[in-house]
Design an enzyme around this catalytic site. Structure first.
Site, PDB file in Angstrom:
ATOM      1  N   GLU A   1       0.805  -1.228   0.000  1.00 20.08           N
ATOM      2  CA  GLU A   1       0.000   0.000   0.000  1.00 20.08           C
ATOM      3  C   GLU A   1       0.837   1.277   0.000  1.00 20.08           C
ATOM      4  O   GLU A   1       0.502   2.269   0.627  1.00 20.08           O
ATOM      5  CB  GLU A   1      -0.961   0.028   1.195  1.00 20.08           C
ATOM      6  CG  GLU A   1      -1.739  -1.245   1.438  1.00 20.08           C
ATOM      7  CD  GLU A   1      -2.715  -1.573   0.305  1.00 20.08           C
ATOM      8  OE1 GLU A   1      -2.855  -0.763  -0.610  1.00 20.08           O
ATOM      9  OE2 GLU A   1      -3.315  -2.654   0.347  1.00 20.08           O
ATOM     10  N   GLY A   2       1.952   1.247  -0.700  1.00 19.16           N
ATOM     11  CA  GLY A   2       2.886   2.382  -0.680  1.00 19.16           C
ATOM     12  C   GLY A   2       3.890   2.161   0.432  1.00 19.16           C
ATOM     13  O   GLY A   2       3.514   1.957   1.585  1.00 19.16           O
TER      14      GLY A   2
END
Length: 593
Positions: A403-404
């Site tokens: 997610e990043g």
């Protein structure tokens, strides 16, 4: 919470009311029943099949996901009119936290219910929702989210996959590839991003049966081995124009809003695993003996359990505070069931993009600490596959990448704050100017007689320090600040620490007001004291690094003196407090508050 204060990042410039935040102690009877139901499902259906799930048995995972669908666990975020439950965000967060105990299966469910389904919930047309959401709610269809490519990870908009409109105008012809796609081995629907005509970043709903679509072999991963992770290939895949999700060229709005939700839910899952690891470590420390005494009797082992419990308490506090904010913001939207309502809901959650990033960073790093200490407490046995802490340790590592990456999220936090200020959404610059006029004036510390008054005072001083250094950085570097990544990360660390300290503090204060605790000797208050003391030490070190990087000579000496003045406070005896916290954890053999 007033409408004016329901703005992401607002906490950094104002005092918060303990009564206005959501804490786990606020759970209602329906939420607690849902928790019990999820725990029963895990015990009856998942734990007995744990080894087969971990061996990546596709058929079993799909069967269990459909059973989860029958129980309503896949429908929590889907509106009722499409076969879902339409639960509030606090409830769906509690569900994500509870299911985390099922390890890789929880990841399969999370990818399906979160980043796989929510793009359709928020951005799908009425026809798309009617066609897909009822099937996703039951698990008859399983979803996957497809953003990462061989040449683009954190740089999502650098995707090379392309789509062009067919001559008859009925299809978009999709070409390219994706990698590291969770659920790819058995998913039926794929949210895929590609650039129309090479430049218009757009989302599509791709079905597995579409000709030209293929799934590559499973990746051999360090952890989360029971989840499917494969590459995907698109060779002239004809996607009907009706399967465009949202608008052509507006895929970034979907991608970034869904990433916010994904980051937040990842934090909730990390919280659930932290609690499980504490239980395993505490129980083992009571059974395992060295020198004719249980491990738990040794202060260094007890101190580890205390640290694990404190970081989990703080994680829990920031997770549910943020979930409460989301519900507050969502309550202002009229649910008309159309596309615009979904977009408004996504925008409402996106208001807390900074907080979602902070939850993701803090929770993933808290779980790394907790899992590492759980292995250490187990000693050599923690390195053996038969003990679950070995798997928890391996599985935890991906969370700082998912997610990043945490590095990207840290850069986003101060960057987003500045953007809000420049747009006029947050009176940040006015607060900085107001503060700068008072920093050099002598200040008498307030009376600190009330419970946790010292901690509240120190948190407010930390906010002043952050505003001082953030303002100085903006003034010094202007538009070139984004190139000073080290400073941005230090400012992000400070902001995360302030958010975490304040969330723990407000929760302890609310518990006192509710009569759940009687005084500062409560476990929540003791954990708040420990965390504030240790976080302030780290925060002061980060502040000094920022000053030394930005200033020299007399200006540097002046700013360092201000740092010292703002950080001056009575120190807390954390060793004594940790012994008391550890005694509670050792006695209960699980996470305690």
């Amino acid at each position: 919470m007033s409408a004016a204060s329901a703005v992401g990042g607002r906490f950094i410039i104002e005092r918060s009311d303990p009564q206005a935040i959501c804490i786990p102690e606020d759970f209602n009877s329906e939420q607690r029943l849902m928790l019990e139901s999820a725990e029963q499902f895990i015990a009856a259906e998942l734990l007995p099949k744990d080894a087969d799930i971990e061996a990546l048995n596709y058929e079993l995972t799909v069967e269990l996901m459909r059973k989860a669908g029958e129980q309503g666990f896949l429908a929590a975020d889907i509106p009722a009119e499409y076969g879902g439950l339409g639960l509030d965000k606090v409830s769906t967060t509690l569900l994500a936290e509870t299911l985390a105990r099922s390890s890789s299966f929880a990841l399969s469910v999370g990818a399906h219910t979160g980043i796989g389904t929510l793009p359709i919930v928020f951005f799908g047309s009425s026809k798309q929702k009617e066609k897909y959401l009822p099937l996703l709610a039951t698990g008859e269809k399983i979803a996957a989210y497809c953003l990462t490519e061989p040449a683009s990870g954190s740089d999502a908009l650098g995707a090379k996959s392309t789509a062009r409109l067919s001559e008859d105008g009925k299809h978009y012809i999709l070409n390219g590839s994706k990698i590291f796609i969770t659920n790819a081995g058995f998913a039926d629907l794929f949210i895929v991003y590609a650039k129309v005509d090479g430049d218009k970043f757009t989302a599509f709903i791709v079905e597995r049966e579409m000709e030209g679509f293929s799934v590559g072999p499973e990746e051999h991963k360090m952890g989360i081995k029971g989840s499917s992770t494969c590459p995907l290939y698109f060779e002239d895949v004809h996607v009907p124009v009706e399967n465009v999700l949202g608008e052509i060229g507006k895929g970034h709005l979907i991608a970034f809003n869904i990433l916010n939700i994904g980051r937040f839910k990842l934090g909730a899952a990390c919280l659930g695993t932290c609690k499980e690891a504490i239980g395993l470590a505490a129980s083992y420390s009571n059974v395992r003996k060295q020198f004719n005494a249980p491990l738990s009797s040794f202060p260094l082992i007890a101190g580890k359990l205390a640290d694990m419990n404190v970081h989990t308490y703080v994680t829990e506090s920031i997770v549910y505070r943020t979930a409460g904010w989301m519900d507050e913001k969502l309550s202002t939207i009229t649910d008309t069931g159309d596309v615009e309502a979904g977009r408004q809901a996504a925008k409402a959650i996106g208001e807390y993009a900074m907080e979602c990033s902070m939850v993701k960073v803090f929770a993933s790093e808290a779980l790394d600490l907790v899992s590492d200490e759980a292995v250490q407490i187990h000693g050599g046995y923690g390195f053996i596959k038969e003990y679950k802490v070995e798997r928890i340790y391996r599985d935890s590592r991906i969370n700082r990448i998912f997610e990043g990456t945490n590095e990207i999220n840290r850069l986003l936090i101060p960057g987003t704050l500045v953007k809000k200020a420049l747009k006029g959404d947050l009176p940040l610059l006015e607060k900085i100017e107001e503060l700068q006029a008072t920093l050099l004036e002598p200040q008498l510390p307030p009376a600190l007689d009330a419970p946790l008054a010292l901690e509240g005072y120190r948190i407010e001083q930390a906010k002043k320090l952050f505003l001082m250094l953030g303002g100085a950085a903006v003034q010094r570097y202007g538009t070139k600040l984004e190139a000073e990544q080290e400073i941005l990360v230090l400012l992000a660390n400070m902001m995360i620490a302030i958010f975490a300290m304040e969330s723990a503090y407000l929760r302890a204060q609310k518990r006192l007001a509710l009569g759940l605790d009687t005084d500062e000797r409560s476990l929540a208050s003791m954990m708040t004291k420990v965390y504030v003391q240790e976080a302030m030490e780290q925060l002061e070190g980060d502040a000094r690094q920022v000053v030394v990087r930005m200033e020299t000579g007399d200006m540097q000496r002046m700013q360092l003196s201000i740092v010292k003045k703002l950080m001056k406070a009575t120190l807390t005896d954390v060793i004594t407090l940790k012994r008391q916290i550890a005694a509670k954890v050792i006695g209960s053999e699980h996470y305690s508050v």
